[in-house]
Design a protein around this motif. Sequence first.
Motif, short mmCIF file in Angstrom:
data_model
loop_
_atom_site.label_atom_id
_atom_site.label_comp_id
_atom_site.label_asym_id
_atom_site.label_seq_id
_atom_site.Cartn_x
_atom_site.Cartn_y
_atom_site.Cartn_z
N ILE A 268 0.86 -1.19 0.00
CA ILE A 268 0.00 0.00 0.00
C ILE A 268 0.89 1.24 0.00
N PRO A 269 0.77 2.10 -1.03
CA PRO A 269 1.59 3.32 -1.06
C PRO A 269 1.37 4.17 0.19
N THR A 270 2.39 4.87 0.60
CA THR A 270 2.31 5.68 1.82
C THR A 270 1.17 6.69 1.74
N ARG A 271 0.90 7.24 0.56
CA ARG A 271 -0.11 8.30 0.45
C ARG A 271 -1.53 7.77 0.63
N LEU A 272 -1.70 6.45 0.63
CA LEU A 272 -3.03 5.85 0.76
C LEU A 272 -3.24 5.16 2.10
N GLN A 273 -2.30 5.30 3.01
CA GLN A 273 -2.39 4.55 4.27
C GLN A 273 -3.15 5.27 5.37
N VAL A 274 -3.25 6.59 5.29
CA VAL A 274 -3.94 7.36 6.33
C VAL A 274 -5.14 8.05 5.69
N GLY A 275 -6.33 7.67 6.10
CA GLY A 275 -7.54 8.18 5.45
C GLY A 275 -7.71 9.68 5.55
N ALA A 276 -7.21 10.29 6.61
CA ALA A 276 -7.38 11.74 6.81
C ALA A 276 -6.32 12.57 6.10
N ALA A 277 -5.37 11.93 5.42
CA ALA A 277 -4.28 12.66 4.76
C ALA A 277 -4.83 13.59 3.69
N LYS A 278 -4.25 14.79 3.62
CA LYS A 278 -4.62 15.73 2.57
C LYS A 278 -3.76 15.45 1.34
N HIS A 279 -4.40 15.44 0.17
CA HIS A 279 -3.69 15.13 -1.07
C HIS A 279 -3.45 16.40 -1.88
N PHE A 280 -2.29 16.45 -2.52
CA PHE A 280 -1.85 17.60 -3.29
C PHE A 280 -1.55 17.16 -4.72
N ASP A 281 -1.81 18.06 -5.66
CA ASP A 281 -1.71 17.74 -7.08
C ASP A 281 -0.29 17.98 -7.60
N GLY A 282 0.57 16.99 -7.38
CA GLY A 282 1.92 17.06 -7.93
C GLY A 282 2.86 17.90 -7.10
N GLY A 283 3.30 17.38 -5.95
CA GLY A 283 4.22 18.13 -5.10
C GLY A 283 5.57 18.33 -5.77
N GLU A 284 6.12 19.53 -5.62
CA GLU A 284 7.40 19.86 -6.27
C GLU A 284 8.39 20.42 -5.24
N GLY A 285 8.79 21.68 -5.40
CA GLY A 285 9.84 22.24 -4.56
C GLY A 285 9.41 22.46 -3.13
N CYS A 286 10.42 22.63 -2.25
CA CYS A 286 10.16 22.75 -0.82
C CYS A 286 11.28 23.59 -0.21
N TRP A 287 10.92 24.58 0.62
CA TRP A 287 11.91 25.50 1.20
C TRP A 287 11.44 25.95 2.58
N TYR A 288 12.29 25.81 3.58
CA TYR A 288 11.95 26.23 4.94
C TYR A 288 12.70 27.51 5.30
N ASP A 289 11.98 28.45 5.95
CA ASP A 289 12.61 29.69 6.40
C ASP A 289 11.82 30.29 7.55
N ARG A 290 12.46 30.42 8.70
CA ARG A 290 11.91 31.15 9.85
C ARG A 290 10.46 30.80 10.19
N GLY A 291 10.24 29.53 10.39
CA GLY A 291 8.92 29.10 10.86
C GLY A 291 7.94 28.71 9.79
N THR A 292 8.30 28.89 8.52
CA THR A 292 7.39 28.56 7.42
C THR A 292 8.06 27.61 6.45
N CYS A 293 7.33 26.57 6.05
CA CYS A 293 7.79 25.70 4.97
C CYS A 293 6.95 26.00 3.74
N TRP A 294 7.60 26.48 2.70
CA TRP A 294 6.94 26.77 1.44
C TRP A 294 7.08 25.56 0.53
N PHE A 295 5.99 25.13 -0.11
CA PHE A 295 6.12 24.06 -1.09
C PHE A 295 5.17 24.31 -2.25
N THR A 296 5.49 23.74 -3.39
CA THR A 296 4.75 24.02 -4.62
C THR A 296 4.06 22.77 -5.14
#
Length: 387
Positions: free
Chosen positions: A238-266
């Motif tokens: 079972i893929p990780t993204r399908l194992q937790v029913g309450a998980a929020k799904h995103f349409d094609g996760g890409e970049g990710c950057w953390y700075d001073r309390g915020t994680c930005w992702f695309t």
Amino acid sequence: MDRRTVLRSAVAGAAAFSGSLWAGAALAAPAQPGPGPYGDLLAADVNGIQLPAGFTSRVVARSGQRVPGTSYLWHWAPDGGACFPAGDGWIYVSNSEVPFVGGASAVRFAADGAVVSAYRILGGTNVNCAGGATPWGTWLSCEEVPLGRVFETWPDGSRSAEERTRMGRFTHEAAACDPDRGVVYLTEDEEDGCFYRFVPDTWGDLRTGRVQVLCAPADQVAGPVTWRDVPDRDGFPIPTRLQVGAAKHFDGGEGCWYDRGTCWFTTKGDNRVWAYDAVNQRLDLAYDDSLVPAGTAPLTGVDNITGTASGDLYVAEDGGNMEIVLISPDAVVTPFLRIDGQSSSEITGPAFSPDGSRLYFSSQRGTSGASTGANGITYEIHGPFRR
């Protein structure tokens, strides 16, 4: 209501609850087009790059060719990258998004920007797309394939890369370290992908720990979130993204950057830049092409993301019109550079030198548009960046 109307209503209703996201400035609404801090783009230079006044470009390396001043052949399909201090100079690392060969390479620069050496730091892996730098000076190189792995590498080549499979097996894209909470955020490049965090047993040691997935209502674009453990990080059968029913799904996760309390992702499927407020555990939209006036979106095909000490975000386009787009702390989105004549490529691996004066990135497929072969081009931009 259409998607644009629904989103405007949802964001407006949540704005009053927005956390402190941009170095202390409340995110009142997603970014809107406007004039940038550096002025308009000028005509393309000799390298085919349009830049604001005061900035210059140079080609650092071309796929399949020796890096100038070295005997090292630069890898095909350059993708995610980062910069690391190295003595008086610095090192730029770059992934290779090639099947069954993959890996990552590095270029070492002297204090004046001259190339000192180039070499391999990872090989024999599969479709290494993006990744992320760690506070202790290593590069996490991620495989963008089902059951993909994370490899920890040493940019100076002092140690052999090590597999970090406890960080989860899925279609990895990018990683961003949050030293304040001692976690690593991870994106997943699937149409129904998830946003994860790895909680190591000991910060600085990624060999053991828990994988958690962000949970929130499916239609929520702004509001509080929670985290739950993924039962089987190996993702099979079972893929990780399908194992937790309450998980929020995103349409094609890409970049990710953390700075001073915020994680930005695309997310590329809906052209969004998300802001996860790690302090208050809530999610907001920093940019959405559906939330700007029709026909004016300066950022499409969102992909890799990086930032500066000044709080500026730089988002690379996969397609679009081949731009790196700046999102300022006052929520203005505007083109910073554009590559001419390479419309079938994508921009990858944006990263700043440690002093913030140079920006590195690649055109993955160059002028040919072919993902294999001697087509990729890695560039450097030098100029008066805000720091």
